[in-house]
Design an enzyme around this catalytic site. Structure first.
Site, PDB file in Angstrom:
ATOM      1  N   HIS A  39      88.628  19.967  19.197  1.00 59.94           N
ATOM      2  CA  HIS A  39      87.383  20.722  19.328  1.00 59.94           C
ATOM      3  C   HIS A  39      86.712  20.381  20.651  1.00 59.94           C
ATOM      4  CE1 HIS A  39      86.128  16.798  17.750  1.00 59.94           C
ATOM      5  NE2 HIS A  39      85.011  17.003  18.445  1.00 59.94           N
ATOM      6  N   HIS A 130      85.302  20.346  27.510  1.00 57.55           N
ATOM      7  CA  HIS A 130      86.622  19.722  27.402  1.00 57.55           C
ATOM      8  C   HIS A 130      86.999  19.498  25.942  1.00 57.55           C
ATOM      9  CE1 HIS A 130      83.969  16.297  26.821  1.00 57.55           C
ATOM     10  NE2 HIS A 130      84.987  15.698  26.214  1.00 57.55           N
TER      11      HIS A 130
END
Length: 186
Positions: A39, A130
């Site tokens: 995630h 990220h």
């Protein structure tokens, strides 16, 4: 409750995340995250009284409205590290500049504005969209990590982002377990 706000990657990208992690397989001192729980964290709230859930959810609704972000394509690729190549604590795959980085950053800023207004603390560094691949516990494998980050630019895939999630993290001996508390459509 230990909470964070996230954009979750679908299960179909777990193999691509695992393949990206495999490039670092020989690096000692790395602890890989579960590819099926991949995630992007938009905001980490930390330990929160369950009684605050309603105000947090209302804040996230306001953040979605304020960000003005419609569903968008997110393209994950390339490698990076935090905080720097000389001292690595996190290895990550990024969000492509032309693949949702602006939308993700706008969402993160709106979420941060709403949650800091409720008294939650923001990170002390600029947001970089990220997906965390691994954490580096010690520097034994640093040279290999540096080489891979410098030399590789993999594409992990794309997904249409249609929601953000409030996620609970339960720490276990074998790693964190995540459960969606609430979803917020874009």
């Amino acid at each position: 409750m230990r909470l964070f706000v996230s954009i979750d990657l679908p299960d179909r990208l777990a193999d691509a995340v695992a393949a990206a992690q495999e490039r670092f397989a020989g690096a000692e001192g790395l602890r890989f995250v579960d590819p099926e729980q991949a995630h992007l964290t938009l905001f980490f709230l930390g330990e929160v009284d369950p009684g605050r859930r309603d105000e947090i959810e209302a804040a996230l609704d306001r953040a979605i409205d304020g960000a003005g972000v419609e569903p968008f394509e997110l393209r994950v690729g390339g490698f990076g590290v935090f905080p720097a190549m000389d001292y690595i604590s996190v290895v990550w795959a990024g969000v492509r500049e032309d693949g949702g980085a602006a939308e993700t950053t706008r969402l993160a800023a709106a979420v941060e504005d709403e949650l800091t207004a409720l008294g939650f603390e923001a990170d002390d560094h600029d947001f970089t969209p990220h997906v965390t691949l691994a954490r580096m516990d010690d520097a034994r494998g640093k040279a290999l990590v540096q080489d891979v980050v410098r030399d590789a630019d993999p594409d992990l895939g794309a997904v249409t982002v249609e929601e953000i999630r409030l996620t609970e993290s339960t720490l276990r001996d074998d790693g964190p377990e995540y459960e969606t508390v609430a979803s917020f459509p874009l």
